[in-house]
Design a protein around this motif. Structure first.
Motif, PDB file in Angstrom:
ATOM      1  N   THR A 168       0.699  -1.159   0.135  1.00 16.89           N
ATOM      2  CA  THR A 168      -0.112   0.209  -0.016  1.00 16.89           C
ATOM      3  C   THR A 168       0.832   1.200   0.118  1.00 16.89           C
ATOM      4  O   THR A 168       2.191   1.179   0.326  1.00 16.89           O
ATOM      5  CB  THR A 168      -1.190   0.158   1.268  1.00 16.89           C
ATOM      6  OG1 THR A 168      -1.838   1.042   0.972  1.00 16.89           O
ATOM      7  CG2 THR A 168      -0.152   0.310   2.545  1.00 16.89           C
ATOM      8  N   GLY A 169       0.338   2.346  -0.302  1.00 19.30           N
ATOM      9  CA  GLY A 169       0.859   3.542  -0.149  1.00 19.30           C
ATOM     10  C   GLY A 169       1.407   4.016  -1.337  1.00 19.30           C
ATOM     11  O   GLY A 169       2.156   5.354  -1.350  1.00 19.30           O
ATOM     12  N   THR A 170       1.283   3.476  -2.682  1.00 24.23           N
ATOM     13  CA  THR A 170       1.614   4.017  -3.957  1.00 24.23           C
ATOM     14  C   THR A 170       0.349   4.039  -5.052  1.00 24.23           C
ATOM     15  O   THR A 170      -0.370   3.196  -4.919  1.00 24.23           O
ATOM     16  CB  THR A 170       2.579   3.045  -4.436  1.00 24.23           C
ATOM     17  OG1 THR A 170       3.900   2.873  -3.607  1.00 24.23           O
ATOM     18  CG2 THR A 170       3.168   3.760  -5.898  1.00 24.23           C
ATOM     19  N   SER A 171      -0.001   5.281  -5.467  1.00 27.41           N
ATOM     20  CA  SER A 171      -0.581   5.476  -6.458  1.00 27.41           C
ATOM     21  C   SER A 171      -0.220   5.563  -7.806  1.00 27.41           C
ATOM     22  O   SER A 171       1.026   5.785  -8.030  1.00 27.41           O
ATOM     23  CB  SER A 171      -1.523   6.737  -6.067  1.00 27.41           C
ATOM     24  OG  SER A 171      -0.921   7.993  -6.032  1.00 27.41           O
ATOM     25  N   PHE A 172      -1.101   5.800  -8.815  1.00 30.74           N
ATOM     26  CA  PHE A 172      -0.681   6.042 -10.176  1.00 30.74           C
ATOM     27  C   PHE A 172      -1.965   6.678 -10.733  1.00 30.74           C
ATOM     28  O   PHE A 172      -2.933   6.029 -11.116  1.00 30.74           O
ATOM     29  CB  PHE A 172      -0.325   4.777 -10.953  1.00 30.74           C
ATOM     30  CG  PHE A 172       0.154   5.093 -12.161  1.00 30.74           C
ATOM     31  CD1 PHE A 172       1.395   5.703 -12.226  1.00 30.74           C
ATOM     32  CD2 PHE A 172       0.005   4.345 -13.317  1.00 30.74           C
ATOM     33  CE1 PHE A 172       1.959   6.061 -13.492  1.00 30.74           C
ATOM     34  CE2 PHE A 172       0.659   4.557 -14.646  1.00 30.74           C
ATOM     35  CZ  PHE A 172       1.466   5.522 -14.878  1.00 30.74           C
ATOM     36  N   GLY A 173      -1.683   7.881 -11.290  1.00 30.02           N
ATOM     37  CA  GLY A 173      -2.789   8.422 -11.895  1.00 30.02           C
ATOM     38  C   GLY A 173      -2.368   9.947 -12.611  1.00 30.02           C
ATOM     39  O   GLY A 173      -0.918  10.472 -12.419  1.00 30.02           O
ATOM     40  N   GLY A 174      -3.027  10.645 -13.308  1.00 28.63           N
ATOM     41  CA  GLY A 174      -2.472  11.895 -13.972  1.00 28.63           C
ATOM     42  C   GLY A 174      -1.631  11.670 -15.087  1.00 28.63           C
ATOM     43  O   GLY A 174      -0.872  12.650 -15.390  1.00 28.63           O
ATOM     44  N   PHE A 175      -1.402  10.408 -15.613  1.00 38.31           N
ATOM     45  CA  PHE A 175      -0.193  10.196 -16.800  1.00 38.31           C
ATOM     46  C   PHE A 175      -0.680  10.549 -17.960  1.00 38.31           C
ATOM     47  O   PHE A 175      -1.781  10.777 -18.350  1.00 38.31           O
ATOM     48  CB  PHE A 175       0.287   8.882 -16.394  1.00 38.31           C
ATOM     49  CG  PHE A 175      -0.872   7.736 -16.382  1.00 38.31           C
ATOM     50  CD1 PHE A 175      -1.557   7.298 -17.614  1.00 38.31           C
ATOM     51  CD2 PHE A 175      -1.398   7.471 -15.195  1.00 38.31           C
ATOM     52  CE1 PHE A 175      -2.504   6.502 -17.581  1.00 38.31           C
ATOM     53  CE2 PHE A 175      -2.423   6.256 -15.175  1.00 38.31           C
ATOM     54  CZ  PHE A 175      -3.160   6.126 -16.445  1.00 38.31           C
ATOM     55  N   LEU A 176       0.412  10.772 -18.786  1.00 38.25           N
ATOM     56  CA  LEU A 176      -0.089  11.008 -20.223  1.00 38.25           C
ATOM     57  C   LEU A 176      -0.461   9.842 -21.106  1.00 38.25           C
ATOM     58  O   LEU A 176      -0.186   8.622 -20.560  1.00 38.25           O
ATOM     59  CB  LEU A 176       1.535  11.299 -21.068  1.00 38.25           C
ATOM     60  CG  LEU A 176       1.433  11.457 -22.327  1.00 38.25           C
ATOM     61  CD1 LEU A 176       0.944  13.069 -22.699  1.00 38.25           C
ATOM     62  CD2 LEU A 176       3.017  11.772 -22.975  1.00 38.25           C
TER      63      LEU A 176
END
Length: 285
Positions: free
Chosen positions: A156-164
């Motif tokens: 937990t603790g890692t996100s992923f978003g707003g990428f090209l």
């Protein structure tokens, strides 16, 4: 045609799943399992006449293994193997024999001394030692130390978003995802005497594992940078630190599609293609 099928088998090998159990306090664990499923006998018509009415697709085996493991995350490997054999025998009743072979790569929670690190697991906490020295003939040699081959999982603790995105992008945004891969850490020693290399190296590696566990990040790239920056903050004898990360391709299984209640996240793991990341973090000034 005068030939008859004498013997036959089919199935699926190289099924790999990685599971993180996170359904309650004190129950967090990770497991990695490789599976082979083999059905044999009773399916001669499939080969001879092309009648597929008794044939279970091998792709169903991957899905069954990863989905059924939701019910066996904290059970023995033997119990899971028995459940899989029962499932495939009943799902493909025309087959005369079903075999399931499982192997488990043991993971444990990483620790610094006697302190367990929450949400961080690995297979080889010590990893392999590496060292590099270079001299240009003037002054002291430049010496690097490091660890290679640390298999780790951050639950937990890692996100992923707003990428090209381009027209081929299928990646989905995730507010909290599981990070699983292999890490290599190299660091450049500053003014460190040879007798203290080992002590300094151990301090750096402890800092790396603590930072991996504690850091919140917006991507794996961000996680690697934060870990490297933490090393420079806590280890003044280090001038530069390089982190290289390699991760297998993974697919998250959605058990709700098959009427199963999720207890954690189960990933189907493919060794290729792999994700490769690297960052060199340099001390300012």
């Amino acid at each position: 045609m005068t030939g008859r099928v004498k013997d036959h088998s089919y199935g699926r090998s190289g099924i790999r799943i990685f599971a993180a159990v996170t359904d309650g306090p004190g129950t967090e664990l990770t497991r990695e399992i490789s599976a082979t499923v083999r059905l044999s006998g009773g399916l001669g018509a499939v080969f001879e006449s092309g009648d597929n009415s008794d044939l279970l697709p091998t792709s169903s085996m991957d899905v069954a293994v990863s989905t059924l493991f939701q019910e066996f995350m904290d059970a023995s490997l033997e119990a899971f193997a028995e459940a899989l054999v029962r499932h495939f025998a009943s799902s493909c009743p025309a087959s005369l024999c079903c075999e399931v072979n499982l192997a488990e790569n043991r993971w444990g929670q990483l620790a610094v001394g006697s302190k367990a690190l929450p949400h961080l697991f690995g297979t080889s906490p010590s990893a392999a030692l590496v060292a590099h020295a270079r001299s240009n003939g003037a002054g002291n040699p430049v010496v690097w130390g490091g660890r290679r081959g640390l298999e780790f999982c951050k639950t937990t603790g890692t996100s992923f978003g707003g990428f090209l995105r381009d027209r081929f992008t299928e990646a989905m945004e995730s507010p909290d995802r599981l990070v699983r891969g292999q890490l290599e850490v190299l660091w450049e020693y500053g003014d460190v005497a040879g007798s203290t290399y080992e002590k300094t190296g151990d301090q750096v590696f402890e800092c790396v594992t603590e930072a991996l566990a504690a850091s919140s990040a917006n991507s794996v790239q961000n996680l690697l940078y934060r870990t490297g920056a933490a090393v420079l903050d806590d280890c003044p004898a280090i001038g530069n630190v390089r982190l290289a990360y390699r991760s297998p391709d993974v697919t998250v299984t959605d058990p709700t599609r098959f009427g199963s209640t999720p207890r954690g996240r189960v990933l189907s793991v493919s060794p290729s293609p792999a994700h490769d990341l690297a960052v060199l973090v340099q001390r300012e000034g």
